[in-house]
Scaffold this active site. Structure first.
Site, PDB file in Angstrom:
ATOM      1  N   ARG A  39       0.755  -9.583   9.204  1.00 11.60           N
ATOM      2  CA  ARG A  39       0.887 -10.956   8.702  1.00 11.60           C
ATOM      3  C   ARG A  39       1.688 -10.971   7.403  1.00 11.60           C
ATOM      4  O   ARG A  39       1.866  -9.938   6.752  1.00 11.60           O
ATOM      5  CB  ARG A  39      -0.499 -11.543   8.397  1.00 11.60           C
ATOM      6  CG  ARG A  39      -1.428 -11.606   9.573  1.00 11.60           C
ATOM      7  CD  ARG A  39      -2.692 -12.377   9.246  1.00 11.60           C
ATOM      8  NE  ARG A  39      -3.629 -11.639   8.417  1.00 11.60           N
ATOM      9  CZ  ARG A  39      -4.058 -12.060   7.212  1.00 11.60           C
ATOM     10  NH1 ARG A  39      -3.620 -13.174   6.690  1.00 11.60           N
ATOM     11  NH2 ARG A  39      -4.938 -11.334   6.543  1.00 11.60           N
ATOM     12  N   VAL A  93      -7.393   0.494   5.089  1.00  6.32           N
ATOM     13  CA  VAL A  93      -6.785   1.394   4.100  1.00  6.32           C
ATOM     14  C   VAL A  93      -7.765   1.869   3.023  1.00  6.32           C
ATOM     15  O   VAL A  93      -7.469   2.814   2.294  1.00  6.32           O
ATOM     16  CB  VAL A  93      -5.540   0.768   3.414  1.00  6.32           C
ATOM     17  CG1 VAL A  93      -4.401   0.578   4.398  1.00  6.32           C
ATOM     18  CG2 VAL A  93      -5.875  -0.530   2.688  1.00  6.32           C
ATOM     19  N   ASN A 107       1.345  -2.467   0.978  1.00  6.96           N
ATOM     20  CA  ASN A 107       1.354  -3.929   0.907  1.00  6.96           C
ATOM     21  C   ASN A 107      -0.029  -4.549   1.117  1.00  6.96           C
ATOM     22  O   ASN A 107      -0.321  -5.611   0.574  1.00  6.96           O
ATOM     23  CB  ASN A 107       2.345  -4.443   1.969  1.00  6.96           C
ATOM     24  CG  ASN A 107       2.173  -5.913   2.242  1.00  6.96           C
ATOM     25  OD1 ASN A 107       2.612  -6.760   1.460  1.00  6.96           O
ATOM     26  ND2 ASN A 107       1.517  -6.258   3.357  1.00  6.96           N
ATOM     27  N   TYR A 122      -8.728  -9.758  -9.512  1.00  3.43           N
ATOM     28  CA  TYR A 122      -7.485  -9.497  -8.765  1.00  3.43           C
ATOM     29  C   TYR A 122      -6.406  -8.977  -9.733  1.00  3.43           C
ATOM     30  O   TYR A 122      -5.707  -8.012  -9.416  1.00  3.43           O
ATOM     31  CB  TYR A 122      -7.038 -10.795  -8.088  1.00  3.43           C
ATOM     32  CG  TYR A 122      -5.744 -10.705  -7.308  1.00  3.43           C
ATOM     33  CD1 TYR A 122      -5.693 -10.107  -6.043  1.00  3.43           C
ATOM     34  CD2 TYR A 122      -4.562 -11.236  -7.818  1.00  3.43           C
ATOM     35  CE1 TYR A 122      -4.500 -10.040  -5.326  1.00  3.43           C
ATOM     36  CE2 TYR A 122      -3.367 -11.174  -7.100  1.00  3.43           C
ATOM     37  CZ  TYR A 122      -3.349 -10.580  -5.858  1.00  3.43           C
ATOM     38  OH  TYR A 122      -2.166 -10.516  -5.149  1.00  3.43           O
ATOM     39  N   LYS A 131      -4.267  -5.462  -9.589  1.00  2.00           N
ATOM     40  CA  LYS A 131      -2.811  -5.417  -9.494  1.00  2.00           C
ATOM     41  C   LYS A 131      -2.180  -4.734 -10.715  1.00  2.00           C
ATOM     42  O   LYS A 131      -1.105  -4.140 -10.616  1.00  2.00           O
ATOM     43  CB  LYS A 131      -2.261  -6.831  -9.290  1.00  2.00           C
ATOM     44  CG  LYS A 131      -2.609  -7.409  -7.910  1.00  2.00           C
ATOM     45  CD  LYS A 131      -2.092  -6.506  -6.782  1.00  2.00           C
ATOM     46  CE  LYS A 131      -2.331  -7.038  -5.396  1.00  2.00           C
ATOM     47  NZ  LYS A 131      -1.796  -6.181  -4.335  1.00  2.00           N
ATOM     48  N   ILE A 188       4.027 -16.516  -3.246  1.00  2.00           N
ATOM     49  CA  ILE A 188       4.758 -16.371  -1.978  1.00  2.00           C
ATOM     50  C   ILE A 188       3.984 -17.103  -0.882  1.00  2.00           C
ATOM     51  O   ILE A 188       2.750 -16.989  -0.794  1.00  2.00           O
ATOM     52  CB  ILE A 188       4.902 -14.874  -1.592  1.00  2.00           C
ATOM     53  CG1 ILE A 188       5.535 -14.045  -2.737  1.00  2.00           C
ATOM     54  CG2 ILE A 188       5.710 -14.715  -0.303  1.00  2.00           C
ATOM     55  CD1 ILE A 188       6.968 -14.328  -3.077  1.00  2.00           C
TER      56      ILE A 188
HETATM   57  P1  NAP Z   1      -1.849 -12.054   3.640  1.00  3.09           P
HETATM   58  O1  NAP Z   1      -0.930 -12.887   4.472  1.00  3.09           O
HETATM   59  O2  NAP Z   1      -3.223 -12.515   3.358  1.00  3.09           O
HETATM   60  O3  NAP Z   1      -1.866 -10.583   4.260  1.00  3.09           O
HETATM   61  C1  NAP Z   1      -2.712  -9.600   3.760  1.00  3.09           C
HETATM   62  C2  NAP Z   1      -2.520  -8.360   4.597  1.00  3.09           C
HETATM   63  O4  NAP Z   1      -3.343  -7.323   4.063  1.00  3.09           O
HETATM   64  C3  NAP Z   1      -2.925  -8.575   6.037  1.00  3.09           C
HETATM   65  O5  NAP Z   1      -1.925  -8.051   6.891  1.00  3.09           O
HETATM   66  C4  NAP Z   1      -4.209  -7.768   6.174  1.00  3.09           C
HETATM   67  O6  NAP Z   1      -4.370  -7.125   7.428  1.00  3.09           O
HETATM   68  C5  NAP Z   1      -3.988  -6.682   5.141  1.00  3.09           C
HETATM   69  N1  NAP Z   1      -5.256  -6.085   4.735  1.00  3.09           N
HETATM   70  C6  NAP Z   1      -6.266  -6.654   4.041  1.00  3.09           C
HETATM   71  N2  NAP Z   1      -7.282  -5.782   3.908  1.00  3.09           N
HETATM   72  C7  NAP Z   1      -6.907  -4.647   4.564  1.00  3.09           C
HETATM   73  C8  NAP Z   1      -7.521  -3.385   4.785  1.00  3.09           C
HETATM   74  N3  NAP Z   1      -8.746  -3.106   4.293  1.00  3.09           N
HETATM   75  N4  NAP Z   1      -6.836  -2.443   5.481  1.00  3.09           N
HETATM   76  C9  NAP Z   1      -5.602  -2.702   5.983  1.00  3.09           C
HETATM   77  N5  NAP Z   1      -4.972  -3.890   5.812  1.00  3.09           N
HETATM   78  C10 NAP Z   1      -5.625  -4.844   5.104  1.00  3.09           C
HETATM   79  O7  NAP Z   1      -1.228 -11.833   2.193  1.00  3.09           O
HETATM   80  P2  NAP Z   1       0.259 -11.556   1.678  1.00  3.09           P
HETATM   81  O8  NAP Z   1       0.593 -12.671   0.779  1.00  3.09           O
HETATM   82  O9  NAP Z   1       1.182 -11.177   2.758  1.00  3.09           O
HETATM   83  O10 NAP Z   1      -0.059 -10.295   0.745  1.00  3.09           O
HETATM   84  C11 NAP Z   1       0.568  -9.036   0.873  1.00  3.09           C
HETATM   85  C12 NAP Z   1       0.509  -8.341  -0.483  1.00  3.09           C
HETATM   86  O11 NAP Z   1       1.247  -9.098  -1.445  1.00  3.09           O
HETATM   87  C13 NAP Z   1      -0.901  -8.216  -1.051  1.00  3.09           C
HETATM   88  O12 NAP Z   1      -1.046  -6.954  -1.666  1.00  3.09           O
HETATM   89  C14 NAP Z   1      -0.957  -9.315  -2.090  1.00  3.09           C
HETATM   90  O13 NAP Z   1      -1.889  -9.044  -3.103  1.00  3.09           O
HETATM   91  C15 NAP Z   1       0.471  -9.310  -2.591  1.00  3.09           C
HETATM   92  N6  NAP Z   1       0.905 -10.551  -3.242  1.00  3.09           N
HETATM   93  C16 NAP Z   1       0.902 -11.741  -2.583  1.00  3.09           C
HETATM   94  C17 NAP Z   1       1.327 -12.889  -3.256  1.00  3.09           C
HETATM   95  C18 NAP Z   1       1.345 -14.252  -2.596  1.00  3.09           C
HETATM   96  O14 NAP Z   1       1.520 -15.247  -3.334  1.00  3.09           O
HETATM   97  N7  NAP Z   1       1.223 -14.349  -1.294  1.00  3.09           N
HETATM   98  C19 NAP Z   1       1.766 -12.802  -4.573  1.00  3.09           C
HETATM   99  C20 NAP Z   1       1.754 -11.573  -5.204  1.00  3.09           C
HETATM  100  C21 NAP Z   1       1.337 -10.446  -4.539  1.00  3.09           C
HETATM  101  P3  NAP Z   1      -5.351  -7.686   8.609  1.00  3.09           P
HETATM  102  O15 NAP Z   1      -5.058  -9.149   8.755  1.00  3.09           O
HETATM  103  O16 NAP Z   1      -4.956  -6.854   9.785  1.00  3.09           O
HETATM  104  O17 NAP Z   1      -6.766  -7.385   8.174  1.00  3.09           O
END
Ligand code: NAP
Length: 241
Positions: free
Chosen positions: A11, A57, A84, A149, A153, A182
């Site tokens: 995702r 993970v 990620n 959080y 980070k 994002i």
């Molecule tokens: P997201 O759409 O909620 O996706 C989170 C992903 O993390 C999912 O694919 C989920 O996999 C995976 N995940 C969660 N727990 C896990 C575990 N225990 N083992 C393996 N996979 C796990 O969020 P996103 O926005 O794409 O976030 C991706 C990264 O970017 C994260 O590290 C987040 O902190 C960072 N980030 C996001 C933003 C933002 O605004 N969106 C901003 C800054 C940083 P499953 O669904 O398969 O469980």
């Protein structure tokens, strides 16, 4: 063929990275934990030799098994690892139970540490490799109601800088992407009004797209970026300058 492991690739940002790296000729290991259907669908969309591999993970045995499975499947280790996978935790600092914080650290910090642990021996042996850790702007400047959080980070930034020094002599680069806001499922806790307010606070007048992060990751993994290590780069539309 170059290989990349992308954790949490079913995702959001991880999925976009998987699509872009596959399009650029990489064999992708699509790690997932709970989103099995989306991971399998992405595996079909990208096609072989890319493969979806389930692993939480935060669990060392599952991470070890994921690396063993990928090595057997690809016949080699990973050239690139993108840490990620992550979870968020929103609430007043004093309301967050310690158990929630520990789970957050297990996923957001121990997850990347474990993937580096099991991925590095292959990179060090070859004297070539690239690790990209996904942090957040909140890891740089901190966020109210996302203190825990932000702690997780910020730890990723520390991991990036220290590990870059340790494995630099083995020609392995370790960098950090610290995205701003994002548009993914992670924003589901915010109302439309809150998202609009975030857009207004952003000089470029929009929130980011997963592609904004994926293109930077592809650059950092490329030969053009071999002199970049230990850096924190923040695609955030000017939200934090
Ligand atoms: P997201 O759409 O909620 O996706 C989170 C992903 O993390 C999912 O694919 C989920 O996999 C995976 N995940 C969660 N727990 C896990 C575990 N225990 N083992 C393996 N996979 C796990 O969020 P996103 O926005 O794409 O976030 C991706 C990264 O970017 C994260 O590290 C987040 O902190 C960072 N980030 C996001 C933003 C933002 O605004 N969106 C901003 C800054 C940083 P499953 O669904 O398969 O469980």
């Amino acid at each position: 063929m170059k290989t990349v492991l992308i954790t949490g690739a079913a995702r959001g940002i991880g999925r976009e990275c998987a699509l872009l790296f596959a399009k650029s000729g990489y064999a992708v290991a699509i790690n997932y934990n709970s989103s099995e259907n989306q991971a399998k669908e992405l595996e079909r969309l990208i096609g072989p030799p890319s493969v979806a591999i389930k692993a939480d993970v935060s669990d060392e045995a599952q991470v070890r098994a994921m690396f063993e499975r990928a090595r057997a499947h690809f016949g080699k280790g990973f050239d690139v690892i993108i840490n990620n996978a992550g979870i968020s935790l929103y609430g007043l600092f004093t309301d967050i139970p310690l158990s929630d914080f520990k789970r957050l650290l297990d996923v957001n910090v121990c997850g990347p540490v474990l993937c580096c642990k099991y991925g590095l021996p292959y990179m060090i042996e070859r004297k070539l490799g690239c690790i990209i850790n996904i942090s957040s702007v909140w890891g740089i400047c901190g966020a109210s109601c996302e203190v825990h959080y932000s702690v997780s980070k910020a730890a990723i930034i520390g991991l990036t800088k220290a590990l870059a020094k340790e494995v630099g002599p083995s020609n392995v680069t370790v960098n950090c992407i610290a995205p701003g806001v994002i548009d993914t499922d992670m924003l589901s806790c915010f109302s439309k009004e809150e998202i609009n307010a975030l857009k207004e606070q952003t000089p470029l007048g929009r929130i980011g797209k997963p592609e904004d992060v994926a293109h930077l990751a592809l650059y950092l993994a490329s030969d053009s970026a071999r002199f970049i290590t230990g850096q924190v780069i923040s695609p955030n539309g000017g939200f934090v300058i």
